[in-house]
Design a protein around this motif. Structure first.
Motif, short mmCIF file in Angstrom:
data_model
loop_
_atom_site.label_atom_id
_atom_site.label_comp_id
_atom_site.label_asym_id
_atom_site.label_seq_id
_atom_site.Cartn_x
_atom_site.Cartn_y
_atom_site.Cartn_z
N TYR A 141 0.83 -1.19 0.00
CA TYR A 141 0.00 0.00 0.00
C TYR A 141 0.87 1.25 0.00
N VAL A 142 0.56 2.18 -0.89
CA VAL A 142 1.24 3.47 -0.95
C VAL A 142 0.16 4.55 -0.94
N ASP A 143 0.30 5.52 -0.05
CA ASP A 143 -0.65 6.63 0.04
C ASP A 143 -0.26 7.67 -1.00
N GLU A 144 -0.87 7.59 -2.17
CA GLU A 144 -0.54 8.46 -3.30
C GLU A 144 -0.78 9.94 -2.98
N ASP A 145 -1.73 10.24 -2.09
CA ASP A 145 -2.05 11.63 -1.76
C ASP A 145 -1.03 12.26 -0.81
N ASN A 146 -0.25 11.42 -0.11
CA ASN A 146 0.74 11.92 0.86
C ASN A 146 2.09 11.25 0.63
N LEU A 147 2.61 11.33 -0.57
CA LEU A 147 3.88 10.66 -0.89
C LEU A 147 5.04 11.17 -0.05
N GLU A 148 4.97 12.44 0.37
CA GLU A 148 6.07 12.98 1.17
C GLU A 148 6.17 12.31 2.53
N ASN A 149 5.11 11.64 2.97
CA ASN A 149 5.11 10.94 4.25
C ASN A 149 5.46 9.46 4.13
N GLU A 150 5.63 8.97 2.91
CA GLU A 150 5.96 7.56 2.69
C GLU A 150 7.41 7.29 3.08
N ASP A 151 7.66 6.10 3.59
CA ASP A 151 9.02 5.71 3.96
C ASP A 151 9.87 5.53 2.71
N MET A 152 11.15 5.85 2.84
CA MET A 152 12.11 5.53 1.78
C MET A 152 12.38 4.03 1.89
N GLU A 153 13.05 3.48 0.88
CA GLU A 153 13.27 2.03 0.89
C GLU A 153 14.33 1.60 1.91
N SER A 154 15.31 2.46 2.20
CA SER A 154 16.38 2.05 3.12
C SER A 154 16.87 3.25 3.93
#
Length: 178
Positions: free
Chosen positions: A82-95
């Motif tokens: 799941y990825v929150d497309e509306d809040n991408l700036e809050n998504e975790d980076m991969e590493s």
């Protein structure tokens, strides 16, 4: 181990001032209130999700994060997609490495690469990803290697006298001139 480490926090760090542990082991075996680090070092940080690294990082006064952003990220095979497309700036980076690069932490780049068996394994990446800026070393096992073992059966180290091996030295000079 957890009980032992809880009962001897001062002694443990006196005996072993440098601990080599995975972030998961740090979280499991060392109580956060008791064990603080002068420095934490993450190697292969492109393979370490930030969520796993953060506990160790929070205990440290400073950190060294080592990795290569051109390597594959950690596998997410078993995690939710799941990825929150509306809040991408809050998504975790991969590493943890990606996070460090994103916040512009100070960087240093290696200029050499040691490949223990076959230099050809890094040669492709060196050309395609690193603009041939990596200094690599030939393998003694490579078919067309410039590094060879030459046995000098008559060579002997003159231990008590000149402290040299004349026969081996002469053979080396011949090879260099060749």
């Amino acid at each position: 181990l957890r009980k032992l480490f809880r009962s001897i926090p001062n002694l443990l760090l006196k005996l072993k001032p440098c601990l080599m542990m995975s972030p998961l082991s740090v979280a499991y075996f060392l109580e956060a209130e008791t064990y603080r680090f002068d420095m934490v070092i993450f190697d292969e940080a492109s393979q370490l999700p930030t969520a796993e690294a953060i506990g160790s990082l929070a205990r440290a006064k400073s950190a060294i994060v080592v990795g290569d952003p051109k390597q594959l990220p950690p596998t997410a095979f078993f995690s939710a997609n799941y990825v929150d497309e509306d809040n991408l700036e809050n998504e975790d980076m991969e590493s943890i490495l990606d996070d460090c690069l994103t916040i512009n932490m100070q960087q240093r780049h290696l200029t050499w690469h040691y490949r223990s068996k076959h230099e050809s394994l890094i040669a492709f990446s060196n050309a395609m990803y690193y603009d041939n800026k990596l200094c690599t070393f030939p393998s003694p096992d490579a078919l067309a290697s410039k590094v060879n073992f030459v046995y000098v059966p008559e060579g002997a180290y003159d231990r008590g006298g000149t402290k040299r091996n004349k026969e081996e030295g002469d053979k080396l000079v011949v090879e260099v001139l060749r």
